[in-house]
Design an enzyme around this catalytic site. Structure first.
Site, PDB file in Angstrom:
ATOM      1  N   ARG A  66       0.823  -1.224   0.000  1.00 46.03           N
ATOM      2  CA  ARG A  66       0.000   0.000   0.000  1.00 46.03           C
ATOM      3  C   ARG A  66       0.850   1.264   0.000  1.00 46.03           C
ATOM      4  NH1 ARG A  66      -2.249  -3.949   2.670  1.00 46.03           N
ATOM      5  NH2 ARG A  66      -1.306  -3.324   4.638  1.00 46.03           N
ATOM      6  N   GLU A 103       3.842  -6.402  13.010  1.00 44.64           N
ATOM      7  CA  GLU A 103       2.858  -6.591  14.081  1.00 44.64           C
ATOM      8  C   GLU A 103       2.371  -8.042  14.053  1.00 44.64           C
ATOM      9  OE1 GLU A 103      -0.622  -4.162  13.523  1.00 44.64           O
ATOM     10  OE2 GLU A 103      -1.396  -4.595  15.524  1.00 44.64           O
TER      11      GLU A 103
HETATM   12  P1  AMP Z   1       4.954  -2.273  11.365  1.00 42.50           P
HETATM   13  O1  AMP Z   1       6.230  -2.758  10.780  1.00 42.50           O
HETATM   14  O2  AMP Z   1       4.521  -3.056  12.560  1.00 42.50           O
HETATM   15  O3  AMP Z   1       4.965  -0.778  11.608  1.00 42.50           O
HETATM   16  O4  AMP Z   1       3.809  -2.550  10.292  1.00 42.50           O
HETATM   17  C1  AMP Z   1       3.571  -1.683   9.246  1.00 42.50           C
HETATM   18  C2  AMP Z   1       3.345  -2.409   7.951  1.00 42.50           C
HETATM   19  O5  AMP Z   1       2.476  -3.515   8.098  1.00 42.50           O
HETATM   20  C3  AMP Z   1       2.699  -1.511   6.935  1.00 42.50           C
HETATM   21  O6  AMP Z   1       3.191  -1.865   5.651  1.00 42.50           O
HETATM   22  C4  AMP Z   1       1.218  -1.810   7.062  1.00 42.50           C
HETATM   23  O7  AMP Z   1       0.588  -1.774   5.818  1.00 42.50           O
HETATM   24  C5  AMP Z   1       1.170  -3.204   7.660  1.00 42.50           C
HETATM   25  N1  AMP Z   1       0.321  -3.276   8.855  1.00 42.50           N
HETATM   26  C6  AMP Z   1       0.742  -3.571  10.118  1.00 42.50           C
HETATM   27  N2  AMP Z   1      -0.290  -3.587  10.972  1.00 42.50           N
HETATM   28  C7  AMP Z   1      -1.376  -3.255  10.251  1.00 42.50           C
HETATM   29  C8  AMP Z   1      -2.758  -3.077  10.588  1.00 42.50           C
HETATM   30  N3  AMP Z   1      -3.203  -3.235  11.828  1.00 42.50           N
HETATM   31  N4  AMP Z   1      -3.610  -2.718   9.588  1.00 42.50           N
HETATM   32  C9  AMP Z   1      -3.150  -2.542   8.320  1.00 42.50           C
HETATM   33  N5  AMP Z   1      -1.875  -2.709   7.946  1.00 42.50           N
HETATM   34  C10 AMP Z   1      -0.992  -3.067   8.898  1.00 42.50           C
END
Ligand code: AMP
Length: 178
Positions: A66, A103
């Site tokens: 995205r 996550e």
């Molecule tokens: P992080 O590395 O934990 O900051 O996760 C961010 C990445 O994972 C981004 O590319 C987001 O698109 C995706 N992502 C993580 N958690 C979510 C969530 N709860 N909803 C949508 N996309 C998420």
């Protein structure tokens, strides 16, 4: 930049919560309703344009998948080049890789070895900041390639996960907090 409550509410109303996707306990923030609404999509990109107006950069790096959508729209709008940071194994030429934790799991990001010139200033763009692992991996890729991270821009920030603290030292902006 502070975002008016009306603009923030309009965009937030077009982000859908999907419970337990892709795993139990995760609330997935689905931006497809926002993207489908031409006015809201345009507003989100224009809000990103304003939010990064104080940053000086040569290229936008968008994080798969995205981050490609918002990042390429922003790059086009500003007349900047766009560099894709792709999930491991997707790029055709030689790559620099960085592993990271999500996550909901772990993964690796690649950029091409010639994606940027040494000393280039880079804006990293993604739809959402959760734990910050993905954005940090993108920043490390930029630095491994000899670039400088000018800033990071997100449409949504999940405040409770405090990804920002992992990105300490970088200029981080987000349009919406959940
Ligand atoms: P992080 O590395 O934990 O900051 O996760 C961010 C990445 O994972 C981004 O590319 C987001 O698109 C995706 N992502 C993580 N958690 C979510 C969530 N709860 N909803 C949508 N996309 C998420």
């Amino acid at each position: 930049m502070s975002i008016s409550r009306n603009n923030a509410d309009e965009l937030l109303s077009r982000i859908r919560d999907i419970k337990d996707y892709p795993k139990q306990g995760i609330i997935f923030k689905d931006v497809t309703p926002l993207l489908k609404d031409g006015g809201a999509f345009k507003k989100s990109v224009e809000m990103l344009v304003k939010s990064v107006s104080g940053m000086h950069f040569d290229y936008v790096i968008g994080i798969e998948a995205r981050g490609f959508i918002f990042g390429s729209a922003l790059a086009y709008r500003l007349g900047k080049g766009f560099i894709p940071a792709r999930k491991k194994g997707k790029l055709p030429y030689s790559v620099i890789s960085e592993e990271y934790s999500l996550e909901y799991g772990s993964a690796a990001l690649d950029i091409h070895t010639d994606a940027l010139e040494k000393g280039s200033a880079i804006l990293i763009v993604d739809d959402l900041l959760a734990t910050g692992g993905t954005a940090l991996a993108a920043a490390r890729l930029v630095e491994k390639a000899g670039g400088v991270v000018a800033g990071m821009a997100f449409v949504v920030e999940l405040k409770a996960l405090d990804g920002r603290s992992k990105l300490h030292g970088y200029n981080v902006i987000s349009l919406l907090s959940c």
